[in-house]
Motif scaffolding. Structure first.
Motif, PDB file in Angstrom:
ATOM      1  N   ALA A   1      68.021  24.462  76.907  1.00 55.79           N
ATOM      2  CA  ALA A   1      69.465  24.511  76.652  1.00 55.79           C
ATOM      3  C   ALA A   1      70.242  23.820  77.772  1.00 55.79           C
ATOM      4  O   ALA A   1      71.205  23.086  77.513  1.00 55.79           O
ATOM      5  CB  ALA A   1      69.919  25.964  76.518  1.00 55.79           C
ATOM      6  N   ALA A   2      69.829  24.039  79.011  1.00 50.38           N
ATOM      7  CA  ALA A   2      70.503  23.387  80.147  1.00 50.38           C
ATOM      8  C   ALA A   2      70.300  21.877  80.098  1.00 50.38           C
ATOM      9  O   ALA A   2      71.219  21.103  80.392  1.00 50.38           O
ATOM     10  CB  ALA A   2      69.978  23.952  81.460  1.00 50.38           C
ATOM     11  N   ALA A   3      69.107  21.438  79.713  1.00 51.28           N
ATOM     12  CA  ALA A   3      68.793  20.007  79.708  1.00 51.28           C
ATOM     13  C   ALA A   3      69.609  19.232  78.687  1.00 51.28           C
ATOM     14  O   ALA A   3      69.946  18.063  78.913  1.00 51.28           O
ATOM     15  CB  ALA A   3      67.307  19.816  79.444  1.00 51.28           C
ATOM     16  N   VAL A   4      69.932  19.852  77.560  1.00 51.13           N
ATOM     17  CA  VAL A   4      70.659  19.136  76.499  1.00 51.13           C
ATOM     18  C   VAL A   4      72.132  19.528  76.445  1.00 51.13           C
ATOM     19  O   VAL A   4      72.841  19.144  75.510  1.00 51.13           O
ATOM     20  CB  VAL A   4      69.997  19.397  75.124  1.00 51.13           C
ATOM     21  CG1 VAL A   4      68.545  18.938  75.135  1.00 51.13           C
ATOM     22  CG2 VAL A   4      70.092  20.879  74.731  1.00 51.13           C
ATOM     23  N   ALA A   5      72.607  20.257  77.454  1.00 50.81           N
ATOM     24  CA  ALA A   5      73.973  20.789  77.443  1.00 50.81           C
ATOM     25  C   ALA A   5      75.014  19.676  77.338  1.00 50.81           C
ATOM     26  O   ALA A   5      75.031  18.752  78.153  1.00 50.81           O
ATOM     27  CB  ALA A   5      74.221  21.601  78.714  1.00 50.81           C
ATOM     28  N   PRO A   6      75.943  19.772  76.355  1.00 52.07           N
ATOM     29  CA  PRO A   6      77.000  18.760  76.234  1.00 52.07           C
ATOM     30  C   PRO A   6      78.202  19.039  77.132  1.00 52.07           C
ATOM     31  O   PRO A   6      79.061  18.176  77.313  1.00 52.07           O
ATOM     32  CB  PRO A   6      77.398  18.867  74.750  1.00 52.07           C
ATOM     33  CG  PRO A   6      77.132  20.298  74.403  1.00 52.07           C
ATOM     34  CD  PRO A   6      75.931  20.710  75.216  1.00 52.07           C
ATOM     35  N   SER A   7      78.265  20.264  77.687  1.00 54.14           N
ATOM     36  CA  SER A   7      79.408  20.636  78.522  1.00 54.14           C
ATOM     37  C   SER A   7      78.950  21.578  79.628  1.00 54.14           C
ATOM     38  O   SER A   7      77.831  22.105  79.599  1.00 54.14           O
ATOM     39  CB  SER A   7      80.489  21.320  77.675  1.00 54.14           C
ATOM     40  OG  SER A   7      79.966  22.513  77.086  1.00 54.14           O
ATOM     41  N   ALA A   8      79.841  21.810  80.596  1.00 55.79           N
ATOM     42  CA  ALA A   8      79.488  22.634  81.752  1.00 55.79           C
ATOM     43  C   ALA A   8      79.159  24.065  81.345  1.00 55.79           C
ATOM     44  O   ALA A   8      78.202  24.658  81.852  1.00 55.79           O
ATOM     45  CB  ALA A   8      80.625  22.619  82.772  1.00 55.79           C
ATOM     46  N   TRP A   9      79.939  24.643  80.422  1.00 55.65           N
ATOM     47  CA  TRP A   9      79.721  26.055  80.100  1.00 55.65           C
ATOM     48  C   TRP A   9      78.373  26.267  79.410  1.00 55.65           C
ATOM     49  O   TRP A   9      77.727  27.300  79.614  1.00 55.65           O
ATOM     50  CB  TRP A   9      80.869  26.611  79.262  1.00 55.65           C
ATOM     51  CG  TRP A   9      80.901  26.189  77.830  1.00 55.65           C
ATOM     52  CD1 TRP A   9      81.571  25.141  77.292  1.00 55.65           C
ATOM     53  CD2 TRP A   9      80.228  26.832  76.738  1.00 55.65           C
ATOM     54  NE1 TRP A   9      81.365  25.054  75.943  1.00 55.65           N
ATOM     55  CE2 TRP A   9      80.553  26.097  75.570  1.00 55.65           C
ATOM     56  CE3 TRP A   9      79.397  27.946  76.617  1.00 55.65           C
ATOM     57  CZ2 TRP A   9      80.070  26.440  74.306  1.00 55.65           C
ATOM     58  CZ3 TRP A   9      78.911  28.288  75.368  1.00 55.65           C
ATOM     59  CH2 TRP A   9      79.250  27.552  74.226  1.00 55.65           C
ATOM     60  N   VAL A  10      77.925  25.290  78.615  1.00 59.26           N
ATOM     61  CA  VAL A  10      76.599  25.403  77.987  1.00 59.26           C
ATOM     62  C   VAL A  10      75.511  25.323  79.051  1.00 59.26           C
ATOM     63  O   VAL A  10      74.523  26.070  79.018  1.00 59.26           O
ATOM     64  CB  VAL A  10      76.401  24.304  76.921  1.00 59.26           C
ATOM     65  CG1 VAL A  10      74.986  24.360  76.352  1.00 59.26           C
ATOM     66  CG2 VAL A  10      77.422  24.449  75.806  1.00 59.26           C
TER      67      VAL A  10
END
Length: 410
Positions: A88-97
Motif C-alpha cells: 500500500a505504501a509503495a503504490v500510494a497516490p497521496s501522502a495520507w495513503v
C-alpha cells in the motif's frame, strides 16, 4: 526444547532484518518522499515516526499473543500482513495513503519481537545470549542495510521500489517460515486479557522499568542520527546523493557486527557492566558525529561507535529481562520494546524539527542529551540495585541496646 541450528538462526535473523527494514527504509530518502507526496521538509520525519507509532500499537496488542499461540504461525501471518502494508505504501497516490500503509506495516513489523521470543524459547540458558546476539543482529543489519539498499534503488527507480522489494521479501519469508521452522505450540492455558494485565503490570517492576527507560533514551539517540543525517549530507557542503548517503549504513553495520559478542558477555554474567560501558561509548560517539559539517571521516567513526553501543545495550538488556521473566518471554519483550518504539519515534520526529531551527549542531546536542539521560538512568538503577542487595548494618546504638546493661556500684 529444540536445538537452535545455524539454519534456524539465519532464517530468524533475516526475518528480523526484513521486518525492521520496513519501518526504517524511508530514512535516507525522506526528501524524495516528501517532494513526491507534497510533504514539507520539517514534517518528513513523520514517514518514519508513523511506522514507529504503528509498531507501538502492535507491541501492545499483538506481541503478547506469542505466549498464547504457536509463534511459528504468528510469524508467518504477521509477515504476510506486513507485505500488504508495504505494498500500500509503495503504490500510494497521496501522502495520507502512504502514512496509512506505513502505519499498518509498523503494526505487523512487531513480528521481530515474536521472532526474538521464539529464538529465546528454543534456547538453553547457556546459549541464550549467543542466540539473542545473532538473531537481534538482524535488527540492526536490517535498519542499516535498508539504508544502503534504499539509497541505491531510489537513485535508479525511485523511493517506491524499496517498499515493493520489501513486500516481496516479507511474503516469501512468511511462506518459508511455515515450511522450515519447527512448531512452537503454546499451551493456551492463559487468557489474552490476563496477558494484557501482565503486560501492563511490568511497567511498575523496577528492573523492567529501568531497562525500558534505558531503551527509550538509547533509541531516541539512535533515531536522532539516522532520521536526521540525510538532511545535512544532502545539503551544503557535501551535496551527497541518496546512494552515497545510504552507504553510511556500512559504517553502522561494522559497529553492529563488532558488538556481536555482547550476547556472550551477557552469558558470562557481565550484562549490566556491558550496558554501562556501551552507554558511555554512545555519549562519546556524538562528539565525532557532531563534526559532520566539517569531517565525514569523524562522522564514520561516530556512526561505528554509536551502532556498537546500541547493539551491545540492546542485547544485554534483553538477556537480563528474558532471564528474569523466563515464563512470559513474548509479553516481556513486547513491553520492553514499547520504550524502543516511543524513543525511536521521538528521535525521528524531533531531529528534523531541531535541524530546521538549529542546524546539525542542534541535532547532535539533542542526540547527546538522550545519551546522557540513558547513562544517568543506568547509573541510578545500578546504585539502587546495590543498596537493595546490601544487608542492613546495625547502628552503634542498636548494638548496645541488644546487650544487657551492667550495674555499677557506687
Amino acid at each position: 526444547m529444540a536445538d537452535v541450528t545455524g539454519r534456524t538462526r539465519l532464517l530468524l535473523a533475516v526475518i528480523c532484518g526484513v521486518a525492521v527494514a520496513s519501518v526504517y527504509a524511508g530514512q535516507p530518502v525522506l526528501g524524495q518522499m516528501g517532494q513526491d507526496l507534497g510533504v514539507p521538509a520539517k514534517a518528513v520525519g513523520w514517514f518514519v515516526a508513523v511506522g514507529q507509532l504503528g509498531y507501538l500499537a502492535g507491541l501492545v496488542l499483538l506481541v503478547p499473543l506469542g505466549d498464547l499461540r504457536d509463534r511459528r504461525r504468528l510469524i508467518a501471518l504477521h509477515l504476510l500482513l506486513l507485505a500488504g502494508g508495504l505494498t500500500a505504501a509503495a503504490v500510494a497516490p497521496s501522502a495520507w495513503v502512504a502514512f496509512c500503509g506505513l502505519a499498518v506495516a509498523g503494526v505487523f513489523a512487531v513480528v521481530v519481537q515474536t521472532t526474538v521470543a521464539y529464538a529465546t524459547a528454543l534456547s538453553g540458558p547457556s546459549e541464550r545470549g549467543r542466540n539473542l546476539g545473532i538473531v537481534t543482529s538482524g535488527v540492526v543489519i536490517g535498519i542499516l542495510g535498508s539504508r544502503i539498499l534504499a539509497g541505491l534503488l531510489a537513485d535508479v527507480w525511485g523511493w517506491r521500489s524499496i517498499y515493493l522489494l520489501l513486500a516481496v521479501l516479507a511474503a516469501s519469508l512468511g511462506l518459508l517460515s511455515l515450511r522450515l521452522l519447527p512448531a512452537d505450540v503454546r499451551s493456551g492455558a492463559s487468557r489474552y486479557g490476563n496477558l494484557l494485565r501482565a503486560f501492563v503490570g511490568l511497567f511498575v517492576e523496577p528492573v523492567f522499568l529501568s531497562r525500558g527507560l534505558i531503551a527509550f533514551f538509547l533509541f531516541a539517540s539512535f533515531g536522532t542520527l539516522w532520521s536526521g543525517m540525510a538532511l545535512p549530507l544532502s545539503g551544503v557542503p557535501w551535496h551527497l546523493s541518496e546512494t552515497q548517503i545510504g552507504l553510511f549504513g556500512i559504517a553502522g553495520l561494522a559497529g553492529a557486527f563488532s558488538a556481536a559478542r555482547a550476547g556472550r558477555w551477557a552469558d558470562a554474567g557481565n550484562a549490566n557492566r556491558v550496558t554501562g560501558i556501551a552507554l558511555a561509548i554512545l555519549l562519546a560517539s556524538w562528539a565525532a558525529i557532531g563534526q559532520l559539517p566539517w569531517s565525514l571521516l569523524l562522522l564514520v567513526l561516530g556512526v561505528i561507535l554509536l551502532d556498537f553501543a546500541v547493539q551491545a545495550v540492546h542485547v544485554s538488556s534483553q538477556h537480563i529481562l528474558t532471564t528474569v521473566h523466563a515464563d512470559r518471554v513474548s509479553t516481556t519483550i513486547g513491553a520492553y520494546m514499547v520504550f524502543y518504539s516511543l524513543g525511536s519515534a521521538l528521535g525521528a520526529a524531533s531531529t528534523t524539527a531541531r535541524y530546521s531551527t538549529a542546524g546539525w549542531a542542534g541535532s547532535a546536542l539533542l542526540g547527546a542529551t538522550f545519551a546522557v539521560a540513558g547513562l544517568l538512568t543506568w547509573a541510578l538503577s545500578a546504585r539502587a540495585a546495590r543498596h537493595a542487595t546490601q544487608p542492613a548494618r546495625p547502628t552503634h546504638r542498636s548494638t548496645l541496646a541488644g546487650r544487657p546493661r551492667r550495674r555499677t556500684r557506687h
